[in-house]
Design an enzyme around this catalytic site. Structure first.
Site, PDB file in Angstrom:
ATOM      1  N   GLU A   1     162.905   3.708  46.732  1.00 43.48           N
ATOM      2  CA  GLU A   1     164.141   3.035  47.120  1.00 43.48           C
ATOM      3  C   GLU A   1     165.188   3.207  46.013  1.00 43.48           C
ATOM      4  O   GLU A   1     164.860   3.224  44.825  1.00 43.48           O
ATOM      5  CB  GLU A   1     163.846   1.554  47.324  1.00 43.48           C
ATOM      6  CG  GLU A   1     165.046   0.709  47.702  1.00 43.48           C
ATOM      7  CD  GLU A   1     164.751  -0.786  47.631  1.00 43.48           C
ATOM      8  OE1 GLU A   1     165.350  -1.538  48.411  1.00 43.48           O
ATOM      9  OE2 GLU A   1     163.921  -1.207  46.775  1.00 43.48           O
TER      10      GLU A   1
ATOM     11  N   LYS B   1     165.713  -1.782  56.449  1.00 47.27           N
ATOM     12  CA  LYS B   1     164.961  -2.835  55.768  1.00 47.27           C
ATOM     13  C   LYS B   1     165.079  -4.168  56.510  1.00 47.27           C
ATOM     14  O   LYS B   1     166.172  -4.694  56.695  1.00 47.27           O
ATOM     15  CB  LYS B   1     165.470  -2.972  54.335  1.00 47.27           C
ATOM     16  CG  LYS B   1     164.609  -3.842  53.425  1.00 47.27           C
ATOM     17  CD  LYS B   1     165.129  -3.754  52.000  1.00 47.27           C
ATOM     18  CE  LYS B   1     164.230  -4.462  51.013  1.00 47.27           C
ATOM     19  NZ  LYS B   1     164.721  -4.312  49.617  1.00 47.27           N
TER      20      LYS B   1
ATOM     21  N   CYS C   1     160.384  -1.937  49.719  1.00 48.17           N
ATOM     22  CA  CYS C   1     160.327  -2.880  48.603  1.00 48.17           C
ATOM     23  C   CYS C   1     159.854  -4.267  49.030  1.00 48.17           C
ATOM     24  O   CYS C   1     158.678  -4.483  49.292  1.00 48.17           O
ATOM     25  CB  CYS C   1     161.697  -2.930  47.929  1.00 48.17           C
ATOM     26  SG  CYS C   1     161.650  -3.505  46.213  1.00 48.17           S
TER      27      CYS C   1
END
Length: 338
Positions: A60, A132, A165
């Site tokens: 990322e 995300k 993440c």
């Protein structure tokens, strides 16, 4: 460099390389092209070093960096048809390899931007587009993802999903990927050292609870503010670590995975078949098992009523001190331009 495989792989082995990309210091849009060129060069050189490589993964923020002062302005954003994404496509096609890349994506409908991952196949086509689902609050100004948790067919019998993440801290998202058939769950991250241990723990539990491989890689190095820990982690479907990187920028963490073994474990295991047993409880004591929902939070979430018992005591519910006026979008102010 860690490797449990060879530079070559056989017909059932998915050879994966996770690149601990050096955390980029990005001060303006001109720095984005520098990273794109470096990433494409890394695709070519890694494939040259590992001719049997099937899948290469970058962390990322490796493309556009983590400069919170400028990262959500228009000039810092990309789209799926940006020339920079075109370079990623060409790099994968030229190297005959699948690739996972990170971009901060402009919303084509004019809304707030997304933190996005794309999987590009070895023909240079986008095979998966993910936004995300759980931006890292209260810091990241990204809109919540609106594409769900897609899964795509990958090389060597793999079924790929990717999370970004903080997404990996939510067991519900890993379960969603597995429920939709993923046998390789990829996690690309830009974490600094505060959550190093938790990052590794969740990579392992996501694998074990869902009987799937997990491939996770983080930025590495120092950006004059934080240190990013690298430590690419590849986990077996039994939760054990196959390969663990160190904290070195540019370290390449590789492993051979066998997606067919995941499929067979899911078909043949009993006691350990966590993902099946969740929806088929106590099939010994009750023929066929109990299938009714027994989880209050699942029912409440489905009905839009999710609320914790301590909800009214939670203090940080917005952008907090990082963004007292909300995320800053639109054209970049002159003070940030060179």
């Amino acid at each position: 460099m860690g490797s449990t495989g060879s530079v070559s792989s056989w017909e059932e082995a998915l050879l994966v390389a996770a690149i601990q990309y050096p955390v980029p210091v990005v001060n303006g849009p001109e720095d984005i092209q520098v990273n794109v060129d470096r990433i494409c060069k890394a695709v070519a050189s890694t494939k040259a070093g590992y001719p049997g490589l099937d899948l290469i993964v970058f962390p990322e923020y490796s493309t556009q960096g983590l400069n919170t002062a400028i990262w959500s302005y228009d000039e810092m954003l990309l789209s799926l048809d940006s020339p920079e994404v075109g370079q990623f496509k060409q790099a994968c096609k030229d190297a005959d390899v699948w690739g996972v890349f990170s971009i901060m994506e402009k919303d084509p409908e004019g809304g707030h931007p997304f933190n996005t991952a794309i999987i590009i196949n070895n023909k240079g086509e986008i095979a998966l587009h993910y936004r995300k689902l759980q931006p890292w609050v209260p810091v990241e100004p990204w809109a919540p993802g609106n594409l769900g948790m897609p899964v795509c067919d990958g090389p060597k019998g793999s079924k790929l999903a990717v999370c970004i993440c903080h997404d990996g801290m939510f067991p519900e998202l890993a379960r969603e990927a597995a429920y939709k058939g993923a046998n390789v769950y990829i996690r690309i991250s830009g974490y600094s050292t505060q959550v190093n241990d938790q990052w590794i723990i969740t990579n392992r539990t996501n694998a074990w609870q869902n009987l799937m491989y997990t491939v996770a890689v983080n930025l590495a190095g120092y950006d004059n503010v934080f240190y990013y820990f690298g430590e690419g982690t590849i986990c077996n479907y039994d939760g054990n670590v196959i390969q663990q990187g160190q904290r070195n920028p540019w370290e390449i963490v590789t492993a051979e995975l066998f997606p067919r073994l995941v499929d067979k474990a899911r078909e043949n295991w009993a006691l350990e078949n966590n993902i099946f047993n969740l929806g088929c409880r106590a099939y010994v004591g009750k023929p066929g098992g109990e299938k009714a929902n027994y989880l209050t939070w699942v029912k409440d979430l489905a009905e839009g009523k999710y609320k914790l018992p301590w909800d009214e005591k939670i203090k940080i519910r917005d952008g907090w001190k990082y963004y007292p006026n909300g995320g800053q979008y639109g054209p970049m102010p002159d003070k940030f331009k060179k």
